[in-house]
Scaffold this motif. Structure first.
Motif, PDB file in Angstrom:
ATOM      1  N   LEU A 266      29.274  55.849 -38.693  1.00 16.70           N
ATOM      2  CA  LEU A 266      29.142  56.582 -39.960  1.00 16.70           C
ATOM      3  C   LEU A 266      30.492  57.051 -40.485  1.00 16.70           C
ATOM      4  CD1 LEU A 266      25.984  58.824 -39.481  1.00 16.70           C
ATOM      5  CD2 LEU A 266      26.180  56.651 -40.701  1.00 16.70           C
TER       6      LEU A 266
ATOM      7  N   TYR B 206      19.360  53.198 -24.396  1.00 18.90           N
ATOM      8  CA  TYR B 206      20.194  54.209 -25.005  1.00 18.90           C
ATOM      9  C   TYR B 206      21.506  53.663 -25.558  1.00 18.90           C
ATOM     10  CZ  TYR B 206      23.975  55.310 -21.744  1.00 18.90           C
ATOM     11  OH  TYR B 206      25.121  55.268 -21.012  1.00 18.90           O
ATOM     12  N   THR B 207      21.989  52.539 -25.013  1.00 16.80           N
ATOM     13  CA  THR B 207      23.211  51.949 -25.579  1.00 16.80           C
ATOM     14  C   THR B 207      22.944  51.398 -26.975  1.00 16.80           C
ATOM     15  OG1 THR B 207      22.635  49.979 -24.318  1.00 16.80           O
ATOM     16  CG2 THR B 207      24.416  51.320 -23.454  1.00 16.80           C
TER      17      THR B 207
ATOM     18  N   HIS C 284      21.759  55.031 -29.503  1.00 10.36           N
ATOM     19  CA  HIS C 284      22.858  55.851 -30.008  1.00 10.36           C
ATOM     20  C   HIS C 284      23.590  55.160 -31.147  1.00 10.36           C
ATOM     21  CE1 HIS C 284      22.954  59.405 -27.537  1.00 10.36           C
ATOM     22  NE2 HIS C 284      22.667  58.672 -26.488  1.00 10.36           N
TER      23      HIS C 284
ATOM     24  N   PHE D 128      40.871  59.405 -34.335  1.00 10.04           N
ATOM     25  CA  PHE D 128      39.709  58.518 -34.404  1.00 10.04           C
ATOM     26  C   PHE D 128      40.038  57.254 -35.196  1.00 10.04           C
ATOM     27  CE2 PHE D 128      36.014  57.073 -36.896  1.00 10.04           C
ATOM     28  CZ  PHE D 128      35.280  56.533 -35.854  1.00 10.04           C
TER      29      PHE D 128
ATOM     30  N   TYR E 169      25.991  48.858 -28.061  1.00  9.67           N
ATOM     31  CA  TYR E 169      27.255  49.167 -27.367  1.00  9.67           C
ATOM     32  C   TYR E 169      28.248  49.995 -28.185  1.00  9.67           C
ATOM     33  CZ  TYR E 169      25.081  45.404 -24.849  1.00  9.67           C
ATOM     34  OH  TYR E 169      24.163  44.643 -24.219  1.00  9.67           O
ATOM     35  N   ILE E 170      27.839  50.460 -29.369  1.00 13.65           N
ATOM     36  CA  ILE E 170      28.696  51.386 -30.107  1.00 13.65           C
ATOM     37  C   ILE E 170      27.847  52.559 -30.570  1.00 13.65           C
ATOM     38  CG2 ILE E 170      30.530  49.815 -30.780  1.00 13.65           C
ATOM     39  CD1 ILE E 170      29.110  49.282 -33.351  1.00 13.65           C
ATOM     40  N   GLU E 171      28.525  53.605 -31.018  1.00 12.17           N
ATOM     41  CA  GLU E 171      27.823  54.859 -31.256  1.00 12.17           C
ATOM     42  C   GLU E 171      27.744  55.167 -32.749  1.00 12.17           C
ATOM     43  OE1 GLU E 171      26.979  58.990 -31.568  1.00 12.17           O
ATOM     44  OE2 GLU E 171      28.833  58.036 -32.221  1.00 12.17           O
TER      45      GLU E 171
ATOM     46  N   TRP F 136      30.469  66.769 -39.406  1.00 16.80           N
ATOM     47  CA  TRP F 136      31.235  67.788 -38.709  1.00 16.80           C
ATOM     48  C   TRP F 136      32.500  68.135 -39.469  1.00 16.80           C
ATOM     49  CZ3 TRP F 136      28.282  69.658 -35.161  1.00 16.80           C
ATOM     50  CH2 TRP F 136      27.339  68.811 -34.554  1.00 16.80           C
TER      51      TRP F 136
ATOM     52  N   ALA G 122      22.690  61.076 -31.096  1.00 17.87           N
ATOM     53  CA  ALA G 122      22.638  62.497 -30.773  1.00 17.87           C
ATOM     54  C   ALA G 122      23.747  63.241 -31.475  1.00 17.87           C
ATOM     55  CB  ALA G 122      22.767  62.684 -29.265  1.00 17.87           C
ATOM     56  N   CYS G 123      24.897  62.592 -31.539  1.00 15.84           N
ATOM     57  CA  CYS G 123      26.090  63.287 -32.001  1.00 15.84           C
ATOM     58  C   CYS G 123      26.003  63.753 -33.434  1.00 15.84           C
ATOM     59  CB  CYS G 123      27.295  62.375 -31.857  1.00 15.84           C
ATOM     60  SG  CYS G 123      27.820  62.270 -30.172  1.00 15.84           S
ATOM     61  N   THR G 124      25.277  63.035 -34.269  1.00 13.41           N
ATOM     62  CA  THR G 124      25.267  63.411 -35.674  1.00 13.41           C
ATOM     63  C   THR G 124      24.444  64.662 -35.898  1.00 13.41           C
ATOM     64  OG1 THR G 124      23.459  61.882 -35.996  1.00 13.41           O
ATOM     65  CG2 THR G 124      25.626  61.128 -36.590  1.00 13.41           C
ATOM     66  N   SER G 125      23.543  64.968 -34.971  1.00 19.17           N
ATOM     67  CA  SER G 125      22.658  66.097 -35.211  1.00 19.17           C
ATOM     68  C   SER G 125      23.106  67.336 -34.459  1.00 19.17           C
ATOM     69  CB  SER G 125      21.246  65.735 -34.773  1.00 19.17           C
ATOM     70  OG  SER G 125      21.253  65.413 -33.405  1.00 19.17           O
ATOM     71  N   GLY G 126      23.979  67.173 -33.480  1.00 19.47           N
ATOM     72  CA  GLY G 126      24.342  68.313 -32.661  1.00 19.47           C
ATOM     73  C   GLY G 126      23.275  68.588 -31.618  1.00 19.47           C
TER      74      GLY G 126
ATOM     75  N   LYS H  82      30.896  69.991 -29.857  1.00 17.59           N
ATOM     76  CA  LYS H  82      31.668  68.827 -29.442  1.00 17.59           C
ATOM     77  C   LYS H  82      32.659  69.142 -28.335  1.00 17.59           C
ATOM     78  CE  LYS H  82      30.189  65.877 -32.572  1.00 17.59           C
ATOM     79  NZ  LYS H  82      29.703  64.551 -32.244  1.00 17.59           N
TER      80      LYS H  82
ATOM     81  N   GLU I 183      27.658  57.905 -34.770  1.00 19.63           N
ATOM     82  CA  GLU I 183      28.517  58.795 -35.560  1.00 19.63           C
ATOM     83  C   GLU I 183      29.841  58.107 -35.878  1.00 19.63           C
ATOM     84  OE1 GLU I 183      29.604  62.975 -34.329  1.00 19.63           O
ATOM     85  OE2 GLU I 183      31.525  62.160 -34.966  1.00 19.63           O
ATOM     86  N   ALA I 184      30.352  57.385 -34.897  1.00 18.15           N
ATOM     87  CA  ALA I 184      31.611  56.674 -35.122  1.00 18.15           C
ATOM     88  C   ALA I 184      31.430  55.644 -36.240  1.00 18.15           C
ATOM     89  CB  ALA I 184      32.062  56.002 -33.826  1.00 18.15           C
TER      90      ALA I 184
ATOM     91  N   LEU J 249      20.877  67.186 -28.255  1.00 22.85           N
ATOM     92  CA  LEU J 249      21.333  66.599 -27.006  1.00 22.85           C
ATOM     93  C   LEU J 249      20.907  65.170 -26.817  1.00 22.85           C
ATOM     94  CD1 LEU J 249      20.769  69.572 -24.656  1.00 22.85           C
ATOM     95  CD2 LEU J 249      22.903  68.605 -25.451  1.00 22.85           C
TER      96      LEU J 249
ATOM     97  N   PHE K  77      32.560  54.772 -25.297  1.00 28.78           N
ATOM     98  CA  PHE K  77      31.323  54.590 -26.051  1.00 28.78           C
ATOM     99  C   PHE K  77      30.953  55.982 -26.525  1.00 28.78           C
ATOM    100  CE2 PHE K  77      26.669  54.985 -25.974  1.00 28.78           C
ATOM    101  CZ  PHE K  77      26.292  53.964 -26.820  1.00 28.78           C
TER     102      PHE K  77
ATOM    103  N   SER L  89      24.730  64.677 -22.339  1.00 28.65           N
ATOM    104  CA  SER L  89      24.338  65.444 -23.514  1.00 28.65           C
ATOM    105  C   SER L  89      24.619  64.719 -24.805  1.00 28.65           C
ATOM    106  CB  SER L  89      25.051  66.787 -23.522  1.00 28.65           C
ATOM    107  OG  SER L  89      26.433  66.581 -23.644  1.00 28.65           O
TER     108      SER L  89
END
Lengths: 303, 404
Positions: free
Chosen positions: B309, B343-344, B347, A12, B302-304, A2, B324-328, A103, B306-307, B330, A60, A34
């Motif tokens: 990366l 899902y925890t 992601h 961040f 328990y962590i995501e 992004w 999900a976040c890295t691709s835009g 976002k 994109e963060a 949903l 999270f 989402s």
């Protein structure tokens, strides 16, 4: 990756107020399906003054979710609860120097966590009032649920209708296939069928002026059009002001949320389109900030 | 410290030898290979050589079975659309739930057009049920399309066996092998695979070049008509320099096949073992004993993603995520969902994919920073108890946000 602003990256990499507040008396827990993101906001509220004395977050989620949470806690610390409730998701995004359209929901999550925390403090039950769907229009960040609801509620029939009601599809037009799919689905459920050539439901009969306009007539007409468009802009927290008209060029100030919004250019293009339809002549709409750069006003007005 | 590239399933660096082979085809060898004059001679020969280099890597029986395309996605689309056009009475397609979007999006589209799509599910390790597959095969099926190796987990599907089963039922078989070619030895002439997709940039050739392998005798309808190129099966002036580059890349892939399966695999194994040993609450996804040698996909709970990366990127390390976040989009990766990863964890999946350019010392660099990254993000996580440095008791119960 992004295109995050430096402020997003800073919040961040160096989050402020991370972790739970000790002795918190207001806690909001929300998630955005989402993105799979979830946020717990904890506040220490002064029971006499209702001032937020401390705020902490546990998130999270992705980079912008963490940054939105961090900046939210910075914004609301020191505010009273009533002041804090006035913080919008646009305020959160603006404080971060903007977020990518995909976002924006991270900022929405921040605002919702705040509402939930205040409700928790006041012993109320907080209910989320909006549902989020797949992002359809990336230019204006409009999702499928929003489009579907508008199609149902207003009996929309064409892509143009959808653009008029939601702005979706009004930018690069790449999402028109997806909007058509939504129309096909809803129209089918309604017992109709989608016709791409159907007339727009609300095509106001625009009678273009026949005779060439005098400058005064032109200015009056332009004011009329802007007045008609104003409610739409204000719904998004913005406004427009006519500054000067020179020849076929109208100079405007975009104010409120429009000011500095990445979408201002598209909004201006929309205003220009509408002006040309009504005035029946070519009109160029230019931000007033560019006025001095483009023309010598003295010379132009006497030309 | 130099930057460490561990995202080779996304794309690879073009090999220097490939670039050198390509260069003359931009300047002195610029002719159209279809022309009669001497500017075309060397070009036509260059393409012929490349075709035989690809043929050898794939183990194809004839060089005319190699059709150059613009990318893996074009090869996939050509294969499936050809099969349904050539067999208009067959209205079903069999594929898997974990295919690349190049296949799944096309199938979604064909479903709207009235086709029945069988998306075979996978188990928690990402494996298919071949008994169920057998029951789906019928004279209604136009084509089976199953990837050779999965891009996220590296899982290898038994495509040779599945092609035999399809053949026995009289059904065409296609495999998207963009991740497998160059990493798994193959001898297509001994299989019943009818069509196979290759993507150049996954094996150190440039982007914008692909191959469709088309077994001789397979009924075929071109996607692009308009010229005699590729024997009329893919019209359009040849991307000569990239074709020559892909040929060279295939030759190099043959040379490095053993290296890939030994040294590259050793780096991958060391990295994933190190991570799982050092970091609590993470696990390797997929079918651990049946994967590409270069790929590991690790879920950090328990962590995501994109963060993770972004922090890896700050440390000069490139990888990718199924979040999900890295691709835009949903949803977290459809591959993780298909494997029923909670899902925890889904992601927080990170894919590290190696190539022959990586070094063991780079693995150590990643192992140095990864535990701190996981710890830093867990400190922020509502599912994590910072005081006891462990997940909160019964995480899904303890934290139940209101979902929008």
């Amino acid at each position: 990756m992004w295109d995050y602003s430096d402020k997003v990256k800073d919040h961040f990499f160096n989050p402020k107020n991370a972790g739970a507040v000790v002795n918190a008396n207001a806690i909001g827990e929300v998630g955005s399906i989402s993105c799979g993101d979830a946020l717990r906001l904890s506040l220490k509220v002064n029971e006499d003054s209702e001032v937020i004395e401390d705020a902490g977050f546990q998130t999270f989620g992705c980079g912008s979710a963490i940054a939105s949470s961090s900046v939210l806690t910075e914004i609301i610390k020191g505010m009273t609860l009533d002041e804090a409730l006035k913080v919008t998701n646009q305020d959160i995004a603006a404080e971060l120097d903007g977020l990518p359209p995909e976002k924006m929901h991270c900022s929405v999550m921040g605002r919702e966590a705040l509402q939930a925390a205040v409700a928790n403090y006041r012993g109320e039950e907080w209910k989320d009032d909006h549902e989020e769907g797949a992002l359809i229009c990336k230019c204006f960040a409009i999702d499928a649920v929003m489009i579907e609801e508008m199609v149902w509620a207003n009996k929309l029939r064409t892509v143009e209708d959808v653009t008029n009601y939601t702005k979706a599809g009004g930018g690069c037009a790449a999402c028109h296939e997806d909007i058509e799919a939504i129309l096909e689905k809803v129209l089918k459920e309604r017992g109709e069928s989608f016709d791409p050539t159907a007339a727009s439901i609300e095509k106001e009969a625009v009678v273009a002026e026949k005779k060439p306009l005098t400058n005064l007539q032109r200015i009056k007409k332009i004011e009329e059009v802007l007045t008609a468009l104003r409610p739409q802009l204000m719904a998004d927290g913005g406004d427009v002001e006519l500054v000067e008209v020179i020849g076929n060029t109208a100079y405007v100030n975009m104010t409120g949320a429009c000011n500095g919004c990445q979408m201002a250019a598209m909004t201006i293009a929309g205003i220009q389109q509408r002006l040309m339809e009504v005035l029946g002549e070519f009109i160029k709409v230019v931000p007033a900030s560019e006025m001095s750069k483009l023309v010598n006003i003295q010379e132009a007005s006497h030309a | 410290m130099h930057d460490i590239y561990l995202d080779n399933n996304a794309t690879t660096q073009v090999d220097r030898a490939v670039v050198d082979a390509m260069m003359p085809f931009f300047t002195e060898q610029f002719g159209n290979p279809s022309s009669i004059h001497r500017f075309a001679d060397g070009v036509a020969r260059g393409i012929k050589k490349a075709r035989s280099q690809v043929q050898e890597l794939l183990g194809a029986e004839h060089d005319s079975e190699i059709i150059f395309t613009s990318c893996g996605t074009e090869s996939d689309s050509t294969a499936i659309l050809s099969a349904i056009k050539a067999q208009p009475n067959r209205k079903e397609i069999i594929t898997t739930a974990v295919e690349h979007p190049a296949i799944l999006s096309l199938c979604d589209y064909l479903e709207k057009e009235g086709y029945t799509i069988h998306r075979m599910p996978v188990d928690k390790c990402g494996r298919l049920n071949l008994e169920a597959y057998k029951n789906l095969l019928s004279d209604q099926v136009a084509i089976v399309s199953v990837m050779w190796a999965n891009n996220e987990t590296g899982n290898i599907f038994p495509v040779e066996q599945m092609a035999e089963m399809a053949n026995a039922a009289g059904v065409m078989f296609h495999t998207d092998a963009v991740q497998a070619v160059g990493k798994i030895p193959m001898m297509l002439q001994d299989t019943k695979i009818d069509m196979l997709s290759v993507s150049g940039h996954k094996l150190h050739a440039p982007k914008g070049i692909g191959v469709l392998y088309l077994r001789r005798g397979t009924r075929y309808r071109p996607l692009l008509r308009g010229g005699h190129q590729e024997r009329g099966r893919r019209a359009g002036t040849e991307n000569t320099a990239s074709i020559v580059g892909l040929g060279k890349a295939c030759e190099l892939a043959m040379e490095f096949m053993e290296f890939e399966n030994n040294q590259v695999k050793a780096m991958r194994d060391r990295l994933e073992r190190g991570i799982v040993e050092q970091i609590p609450h993470c696990f390797i996804t997929g079918d651990i004993n049946n994967r590409l040698p270069n790929t590991t996909d690790i879920a950090f709970e328990y962590i995501e993603g994109e963060a993770i990366l972004m922090l890896l990127n700050k440390a000069g390390i490139a990888a990718s995520s199924g979040s999900a976040c890295t691709s835009g989009s949903l949803e977290p990766s459809h591959v993780m969902r298909a494997m029923d990863i909670p899902y925890t964890a889904a992601h927080g999946t990170i894919r590290f994919s190696f190539s022959r350019y990586n070094k063991m010392s780079e693995v150590d660099e990643v192992l140095k920073v990864m535990p701190d990254i996981a710890a830093a993000l867990r400190k922020l996580s509502p599912y994590w108890d910072s005081v006891n440095n462990a997940p909160v008791t019964d995480p899904e119960q303890a934290f139940q946000p209101t979902y929008a």
